[in-house]
Write a protein that holds these residues in place. Structure first.
Motif, PDB file in Angstrom:
ATOM      1  N   ILE A  76       0.839  -1.205   0.000  1.00  0.00           N
ATOM      2  CA  ILE A  76       0.000   0.000   0.000  1.00  0.00           C
ATOM      3  C   ILE A  76       0.870   1.250   0.000  1.00  0.00           C
ATOM      4  O   ILE A  76       0.637   2.199  -0.755  1.00  0.00           O
ATOM      5  CB  ILE A  76      -0.941  -0.009   1.215  1.00  0.00           C
ATOM      6  N   SER A 136      -1.771  -0.250  -3.583  1.00  0.00           N
ATOM      7  CA  SER A 136      -2.584  -1.468  -3.663  1.00  0.00           C
ATOM      8  C   SER A 136      -2.079  -2.493  -2.659  1.00  0.00           C
ATOM      9  O   SER A 136      -0.862  -2.692  -2.543  1.00  0.00           O
ATOM     10  CB  SER A 136      -2.528  -2.059  -5.072  1.00  0.00           C
ATOM     11  N   TRP A 174      -2.543   1.093   9.106  1.00  0.00           N
ATOM     12  CA  TRP A 174      -3.463   1.067   7.962  1.00  0.00           C
ATOM     13  C   TRP A 174      -4.915   0.784   8.370  1.00  0.00           C
ATOM     14  O   TRP A 174      -5.761   0.577   7.511  1.00  0.00           O
ATOM     15  CB  TRP A 174      -2.994   0.000   6.962  1.00  0.00           C
ATOM     16  N   LEU A 228      -7.942   2.850   6.800  1.00  0.00           N
ATOM     17  CA  LEU A 228      -8.222   2.812   5.367  1.00  0.00           C
ATOM     18  C   LEU A 228      -9.583   2.175   5.098  1.00  0.00           C
ATOM     19  O   LEU A 228     -10.070   1.375   5.895  1.00  0.00           O
ATOM     20  CB  LEU A 228      -7.137   2.013   4.643  1.00  0.00           C
ATOM     21  N   GLU A 233     -11.791  -2.063   1.434  1.00  0.00           N
ATOM     22  CA  GLU A 233     -11.257  -2.658   0.211  1.00  0.00           C
ATOM     23  C   GLU A 233      -9.791  -2.308  -0.026  1.00  0.00           C
ATOM     24  O   GLU A 233      -9.145  -2.887  -0.907  1.00  0.00           O
ATOM     25  CB  GLU A 233     -12.086  -2.236  -1.000  1.00  0.00           C
ATOM     26  N   GLN A 234      -9.255  -1.367   0.749  1.00  0.00           N
ATOM     27  CA  GLN A 234      -7.867  -0.963   0.569  1.00  0.00           C
ATOM     28  C   GLN A 234      -6.960  -1.423   1.706  1.00  0.00           C
ATOM     29  O   GLN A 234      -5.770  -1.134   1.709  1.00  0.00           O
ATOM     30  CB  GLN A 234      -7.792   0.569   0.452  1.00  0.00           C
ATOM     31  N   ARG A 235      -7.488  -2.162   2.667  1.00  0.00           N
ATOM     32  CA  ARG A 235      -6.698  -2.551   3.826  1.00  0.00           C
ATOM     33  C   ARG A 235      -5.777  -3.728   3.507  1.00  0.00           C
ATOM     34  O   ARG A 235      -6.004  -4.469   2.539  1.00  0.00           O
ATOM     35  CB  ARG A 235      -7.621  -2.880   5.003  1.00  0.00           C
ATOM     36  N   ARG A 259      -6.939  -7.341   2.483  1.00  0.00           N
ATOM     37  CA  ARG A 259      -7.425  -7.611   1.123  1.00  0.00           C
ATOM     38  C   ARG A 259      -6.327  -8.220   0.263  1.00  0.00           C
ATOM     39  O   ARG A 259      -6.608  -8.988  -0.672  1.00  0.00           O
ATOM     40  CB  ARG A 259      -7.930  -6.311   0.485  1.00  0.00           C
TER      41      ARG A 259
END
Length: 255
Positions: A31, A36, A62, A65, A68-70, A73
């Protein structure tokens, strides 16, 4: 990870083996570097490798966040991308370490359980999922716990095959007294069992299994479970023996 690679390299030398390592980013580190939790490059590298050694992926940094961005995922994406459908988690307590457990020695000494947990189906991956509103205008959150017959059959066969190499006892853990998805699970496991007449199959609800894993863990040989809550809780109970738990492994399929 650096320390782990040193140990693996030393172990390889002792056995006359050498390893070629390729580093790739996942989770929080990915990330920060790419935005990503699972860059395409990472998944491609993993698919091209013989095996994947995974380090810790997340942290408090994190947590704020969007879901869907953690970092988590990235882990789920890696499981799905590799079709790593079976988690093999041994829980072993040798006599020398039995007194290190929070449970009594007579309960944990000699425990040797293999927990086989399904990883790419069920509530973590089922659709639909998301947020909505009910008739009162209140926000709601929802997930779908779903398994197909083929998904249950392949994890069941992994568990039955493992039981054949051990004490030939398999316990299927689910919640079929309440959940339709568990009723299908149980039906398929029973059907698959006809191909394994030498294996003693039993069934147990997750709430009872959670208690028995602490009260009478030596009852179990191989445990197979599907619903992610069941799998996480069952595997977590294995950790509570405290003395020794071998590293988990994943079985992948190219089918």
């Amino acid at each position: 990870m650096d320390a782990t690679l040193k140990v693996l390299t030393s172990a390889g030398k002792a056995e006359g083996e050498t390893f070629e390592f390729t580093r790739a980013l996942i989770g929080g580190a990915a990330i920060d570097a790419t935005g990503s939790p699972l860059p395409k490059e990472t998944l491609d590298i993993c698919k091209a490798s013989d095996s994947v050694l995974l380090a810790a992926i997340g942290g408090y940094k994190w947590d704020a966040l969007p879901a869907e961005q953690r970092p988590e995922r990235g882990l789920l994406g890696l499981r799905a991308g590799l079709n790593a459908f079976a988690n093999l988690r041994p829980a072993i307590v040798p006599p020398q370490l039995a007194d290190s457990s929070p449970l009594k020695r007579e309960i944990v000494e000699g425990v040797d359980i293999l927990i086989v947990r399904e990883l790419v189906g069920g509530i973590y991956f089922g659709q639909p999922r998301g947020f909505g509103k009910n008739e009162k205008g209140e926000r709601t959150g929802f997930n779908t716990d779903v398994y197909s017959e083929s998904e249950v059959e392949r994890i069941a066969r992994v568990a039955f095959d493992a039981a054949r190499k051990r004490q030939k006892r398999l316990c299927s853990v689910e919640k079929s007294n309440v959940l339709e998805v568990s009723q299908l699970w149980k039906e398929v496991v029973i059907r698959v069992s006809t191909d394994y007449p030498d294996i003693e199959l039993s069934h147990m609800y997750i709430d009872n299994a959670a208690m028995q894993l602490l009260r009478n863990p030596k009852y179990f040989d191989v445990v197979v479970t599907g619903a992610q809550e069941c799998g996480r809780f069952t595997a977590g109970q294995g950790c509570r023996y405290g003395a020794c738990q071998s590293p988990a492994a994943r079985v992948c399929s190219t089918a």
